[in-house]
Motif scaffolding. Sequence first.
Motif, mmCIF file in Angstrom:
data_model
loop_
_atom_site.group_PDB
_atom_site.id
_atom_site.type_symbol
_atom_site.label_atom_id
_atom_site.label_comp_id
_atom_site.label_asym_id
_atom_site.label_seq_id
_atom_site.Cartn_x
_atom_site.Cartn_y
_atom_site.Cartn_z
ATOM 1 N N LEU A 38 0.610 -1.330 -0.324
ATOM 2 C CA LEU A 38 -0.023 0.259 -0.159
ATOM 3 C C LEU A 38 1.109 0.736 -0.506
ATOM 4 O O LEU A 38 0.226 2.664 0.044
ATOM 5 C CB LEU A 38 -0.513 0.055 1.265
ATOM 6 C CG LEU A 38 -2.045 -0.761 1.455
ATOM 7 C CD1 LEU A 38 -2.839 -1.074 2.769
ATOM 8 C CD2 LEU A 38 -2.779 -1.340 0.210
ATOM 9 N N ALA A 39 2.051 0.394 -0.420
ATOM 10 C CA ALA A 39 3.173 2.135 0.403
ATOM 11 C C ALA A 39 3.217 3.359 -0.709
ATOM 12 O O ALA A 39 3.380 4.313 -0.847
ATOM 13 C CB ALA A 39 4.374 1.420 -0.095
ATOM 14 N N SER A 40 2.319 3.081 -2.068
ATOM 15 C CA SER A 40 2.816 3.527 -3.086
ATOM 16 C C SER A 40 0.571 3.793 -3.814
ATOM 17 O O SER A 40 0.820 4.898 -4.370
ATOM 18 C CB SER A 40 2.679 3.177 -4.801
ATOM 19 O OG SER A 40 1.864 2.211 -4.673
ATOM 20 N N VAL A 41 -0.020 3.961 -2.832
ATOM 21 C CA VAL A 41 -1.802 4.487 -2.726
ATOM 22 C C VAL A 41 -1.423 5.237 -1.855
ATOM 23 O O VAL A 41 -1.151 5.939 -1.037
ATOM 24 C CB VAL A 41 -2.030 3.245 -2.170
ATOM 25 C CG1 VAL A 41 -3.527 3.959 -2.140
ATOM 26 C CG2 VAL A 41 -2.213 2.048 -2.696
ATOM 27 N N ALA A 42 -1.928 6.933 -2.777
ATOM 28 C CA ALA A 42 -2.115 7.660 -2.122
ATOM 29 C C ALA A 42 -3.415 7.825 -0.983
ATOM 30 O O ALA A 42 -4.314 7.382 -1.321
ATOM 31 C CB ALA A 42 -2.672 8.847 -3.328
ATOM 32 N N ARG A 43 -3.577 8.154 0.038
ATOM 33 C CA ARG A 43 -4.221 8.705 0.676
ATOM 34 C C ARG A 43 -5.127 8.946 1.171
ATOM 35 O O ARG A 43 -6.126 8.315 1.861
ATOM 36 C CB ARG A 43 -3.607 9.549 2.553
ATOM 37 C CG ARG A 43 -2.167 8.763 3.599
ATOM 38 C CD ARG A 43 -2.699 7.500 3.392
ATOM 39 N NE ARG A 43 -1.693 7.090 4.439
ATOM 40 C CZ ARG A 43 -0.539 5.637 3.844
ATOM 41 N NH1 ARG A 43 -0.707 5.463 2.536
ATOM 42 N NH2 ARG A 43 0.212 5.275 4.935
ATOM 43 N N ASP A 44 -5.737 9.793 -0.067
ATOM 44 C CA ASP A 44 -7.567 9.575 -0.559
ATOM 45 C C ASP A 44 -8.201 9.208 -1.649
ATOM 46 O O ASP A 44 -8.350 9.187 -2.500
ATOM 47 C CB ASP A 44 -6.914 11.335 -1.028
ATOM 48 C CG ASP A 44 -6.407 11.864 -2.215
ATOM 49 O OD1 ASP A 44 -5.491 10.494 -2.240
ATOM 50 O OD2 ASP A 44 -6.531 12.570 -3.164
ATOM 51 N N ALA A 45 -6.544 7.716 -2.475
ATOM 52 C CA ALA A 45 -6.859 6.840 -2.906
ATOM 53 C C ALA A 45 -8.642 6.438 -2.661
ATOM 54 O O ALA A 45 -8.915 6.484 -1.588
ATOM 55 C CB ALA A 45 -6.222 5.918 -3.234
#
Length: 224
Positions: A38-45
């Motif tokens: 999940l490291a590359s997933v934006a926090r507003d995804a």
Amino acid sequence: MNSANRADESDETGGHLAYWNGPGATKTFTHPVHHGWLASVARDARILDYGCGYGRVTAELTDLGFDDVSGVDPSPALVERGRRSRPDLRLAVLPSPPALPHPAASLDLVLLFAVLTCVPDEAAQRALIAELVRVLAPGGLLYISDMTLQEDARDQERYIAHARRFGTPYGVFATDDGALCRHHDLAGLRALLGDLDLLAERRIDVLTMNGHRSRGVQLLARKG
């Protein structure tokens, strides 16, 4: 109704919601979330936890700082359990699975944790994955965690007995308390993701909902 009859009914109708509104609503689910994926997933995804149960994974992602996470599950009893435990979570009952109310290409990440094991029918599995691909945006991720075929004698005897009785795929079995489940050939799981790009795969050991140590797998795939 005894567990064998419940399993018969589930096999004929393609669903066993009564189990998840009964004994299944009390279970504890344990498949781990691999935070590195999940490291590359934006926090507003835009994130959906499909088959969220009582919202365990939904809660974990929310607590990690993701601010647009929701969960859906066909079981009203499990969803209500989650709402009581975490009123802050966005959990909803899914009335006609696998159909989702989301528009096409409207989600960035979908998690499918120990859900395929609850959908033994191959056609139903394909329909579910197709629906999740529909709602994923281009570049969106599908994160699957599920059970692989076990090699112990107990499970193999259950697979064989159920296949002989119902003609189901090898790996389908009924638990002692009435759930109809499926353990998967790994190649079959990969084949389900044929319309996606498989990015990563990891083997896991998990404690099942009935307290047995079992082998599982996690797959991360991306929509082109």
